[in-house]
Design an enzyme around this catalytic site. Sequence first.
Site, PDB file in Angstrom:
ATOM      1  N   ASP A   1      10.576  27.279  16.946  1.00 30.95           N
ATOM      2  CA  ASP A   1      11.066  28.568  16.456  1.00 30.95           C
ATOM      3  C   ASP A   1      11.119  28.586  14.924  1.00 30.95           C
ATOM      4  O   ASP A   1      11.266  27.541  14.288  1.00 30.95           O
ATOM      5  CB  ASP A   1      12.462  28.803  17.048  1.00 30.95           C
ATOM      6  CG  ASP A   1      12.848  30.272  17.037  1.00 30.95           C
ATOM      7  OD1 ASP A   1      12.024  31.109  16.611  1.00 30.95           O
ATOM      8  OD2 ASP A   1      13.981  30.583  17.438  1.00 30.95           O
ATOM      9  N   GLY A   2      11.011  29.788  14.365  1.00 29.71           N
ATOM     10  CA  GLY A   2      11.212  29.956  12.927  1.00 29.71           C
ATOM     11  C   GLY A   2       9.940  30.172  12.123  1.00 29.71           C
ATOM     12  O   GLY A   2       9.984  30.233  10.897  1.00 29.71           O
ATOM     13  N   TRP A  37       9.890  31.421   8.257  1.00 33.40           N
ATOM     14  CA  TRP A  37       9.214  30.550   7.284  1.00 33.40           C
ATOM     15  C   TRP A  37       8.232  31.385   6.465  1.00 33.40           C
ATOM     16  O   TRP A  37       8.165  31.275   5.239  1.00 33.40           O
ATOM     17  CB  TRP A  37       8.478  29.439   8.043  1.00 33.40           C
ATOM     18  CG  TRP A  37       7.749  28.462   7.179  1.00 33.40           C
ATOM     19  CD1 TRP A  37       8.227  27.296   6.678  1.00 33.40           C
ATOM     20  CD2 TRP A  37       6.388  28.582   6.706  1.00 33.40           C
ATOM     21  NE1 TRP A  37       7.261  26.675   5.919  1.00 33.40           N
ATOM     22  CE2 TRP A  37       6.117  27.432   5.923  1.00 33.40           C
ATOM     23  CE3 TRP A  37       5.377  29.529   6.867  1.00 33.40           C
ATOM     24  CZ2 TRP A  37       4.889  27.214   5.305  1.00 33.40           C
ATOM     25  CZ3 TRP A  37       4.165  29.315   6.241  1.00 33.40           C
ATOM     26  CH2 TRP A  37       3.929  28.171   5.472  1.00 33.40           C
ATOM     27  N   HIS A  95       2.704  31.331  11.973  1.00 32.90           N
ATOM     28  CA  HIS A  95       2.214  30.714  13.219  1.00 32.90           C
ATOM     29  C   HIS A  95       1.091  29.710  12.914  1.00 32.90           C
ATOM     30  O   HIS A  95       1.015  28.656  13.538  1.00 32.90           O
ATOM     31  CB  HIS A  95       1.720  31.783  14.194  1.00 32.90           C
ATOM     32  CG  HIS A  95       2.829  32.692  14.663  1.00 32.90           C
ATOM     33  ND1 HIS A  95       4.036  32.211  15.104  1.00 32.90           N
ATOM     34  CD2 HIS A  95       2.913  34.044  14.764  1.00 32.90           C
ATOM     35  CE1 HIS A  95       4.824  33.219  15.441  1.00 32.90           C
ATOM     36  NE2 HIS A  95       4.169  34.343  15.235  1.00 32.90           N
ATOM     37  N   ARG A 151       5.749  41.727  21.455  1.00 29.27           N
ATOM     38  CA  ARG A 151       5.630  41.703  19.989  1.00 29.27           C
ATOM     39  C   ARG A 151       4.512  42.653  19.548  1.00 29.27           C
ATOM     40  O   ARG A 151       3.690  43.071  20.368  1.00 29.27           O
ATOM     41  CB  ARG A 151       5.331  40.283  19.514  1.00 29.27           C
ATOM     42  CG  ARG A 151       6.513  39.365  19.744  1.00 29.27           C
ATOM     43  CD  ARG A 151       6.332  38.031  19.071  1.00 29.27           C
ATOM     44  NE  ARG A 151       7.571  37.276  19.235  1.00 29.27           N
ATOM     45  CZ  ARG A 151       7.977  36.306  18.442  1.00 29.27           C
ATOM     46  NH1 ARG A 151       7.237  35.952  17.413  1.00 29.27           N
ATOM     47  NH2 ARG A 151       9.112  35.680  18.652  1.00 29.27           N
ATOM     48  N   LEU A 159      -0.490  10.396  26.467  1.00 29.99           N
ATOM     49  CA  LEU A 159       0.545  11.425  26.286  1.00 29.99           C
ATOM     50  C   LEU A 159       0.143  12.630  27.130  1.00 29.99           C
ATOM     51  O   LEU A 159      -1.007  13.064  27.075  1.00 29.99           O
ATOM     52  CB  LEU A 159       0.620  11.835  24.803  1.00 29.99           C
ATOM     53  CG  LEU A 159       1.499  13.037  24.485  1.00 29.99           C
ATOM     54  CD1 LEU A 159       2.986  12.666  24.588  1.00 29.99           C
ATOM     55  CD2 LEU A 159       1.227  13.566  23.070  1.00 29.99           C
ATOM     56  N   ARG A 170      20.019  28.989  21.677  1.00 28.02           N
ATOM     57  CA  ARG A 170      19.691  29.770  22.888  1.00 28.02           C
ATOM     58  C   ARG A 170      18.687  28.998  23.723  1.00 28.02           C
ATOM     59  O   ARG A 170      17.846  28.283  23.190  1.00 28.02           O
ATOM     60  CB  ARG A 170      19.026  31.102  22.498  1.00 28.02           C
ATOM     61  CG  ARG A 170      19.942  32.194  22.113  1.00 28.02           C
ATOM     62  CD  ARG A 170      19.170  33.516  22.060  1.00 28.02           C
ATOM     63  NE  ARG A 170      18.159  33.538  21.012  1.00 28.02           N
ATOM     64  CZ  ARG A 170      18.394  33.818  19.735  1.00 28.02           C
ATOM     65  NH1 ARG A 170      19.617  34.109  19.342  1.00 28.02           N
ATOM     66  NH2 ARG A 170      17.418  33.818  18.855  1.00 28.02           N
TER      67      ARG A 170
END
Length: 245
Positions: A22-23, A27, A39, A73, A133, A192
């Site tokens: 998030d953010g 930013w 993004h 969005r 991974l 959240r």
Amino acid sequence: MTKTRHNQLPAKIPAHVAIIMDGNGRWARERKLPRLAGHRAGVDNLRRVIEACGEFGIKYLTLYAFSTENWDRPENEVRGLLNILDDVIDRELDELHENEVRLWHLGRLERLSDELQEKVNHAIELTRDNDRLVLNIAWNYGGRDEIVHAIEKIIASGFAAEDIDENLVSRHLYTAGCPDPDLIIRTSGEFRVSNFLIWQGAYAEWYVTPTYWPEFGREELLAALIEYESRDRRFGRVPGPAKSY
Ligand code: FPP
């Protein structure tokens, strides 16, 4: 945000780390840039975090990239995020494969174009035997939607009411075969859950940092792991012998 460079790895490393990235928008705004630049900076950061996961011995990494609610969005942002997914697969797939990363998708692919669905399926197929991974990308993902989807599959498979238990539900989630997340990280200071892994995260430890996602790097991941090591995970129990009721 920590600036200290930690060299000592914690002894207890979570097998599965999940991140709400998030953010990106804030930013970008702080730099007077368009949201999509945030993004894109967030994508550039993926490489650092994936490499750090490899270094720290994390076996499963789940990233919340696009929620079922993100379709609301502005159109150019949604289109931009879809282009980012497309570009990331084109640009990074070979290297991820060389580094033995297995890609997996959580969510519904139906709303993506046929071409993008094919790309995602190809990436999953190509990397299916890799085991360094497991990288789960949650795209068009919502935790409630995931549970609805699991119920649909359970009913369609003909299970009876008495067959239904937690294990059966887990096996019908997008994360089937993947251990529950031990640690969920959310960047940008929001406390959240945002419909993320609401079933699987029942006993996850949470780490929230004010750092915006594009700036969340190796050092902060390590700080989260150090914090995780200090947590006493009781899973609802208390120490001592259990009574036999
Ligand atoms: C939340 O920040 C971020 C998103 C909704 C998108 C995150 C997606 C990426 C980093 C791209 C990842 C792509 C792949 C293929 C894994 P926000 O826009 O809600 O930020 P704000 O709360 O500051 O506005």
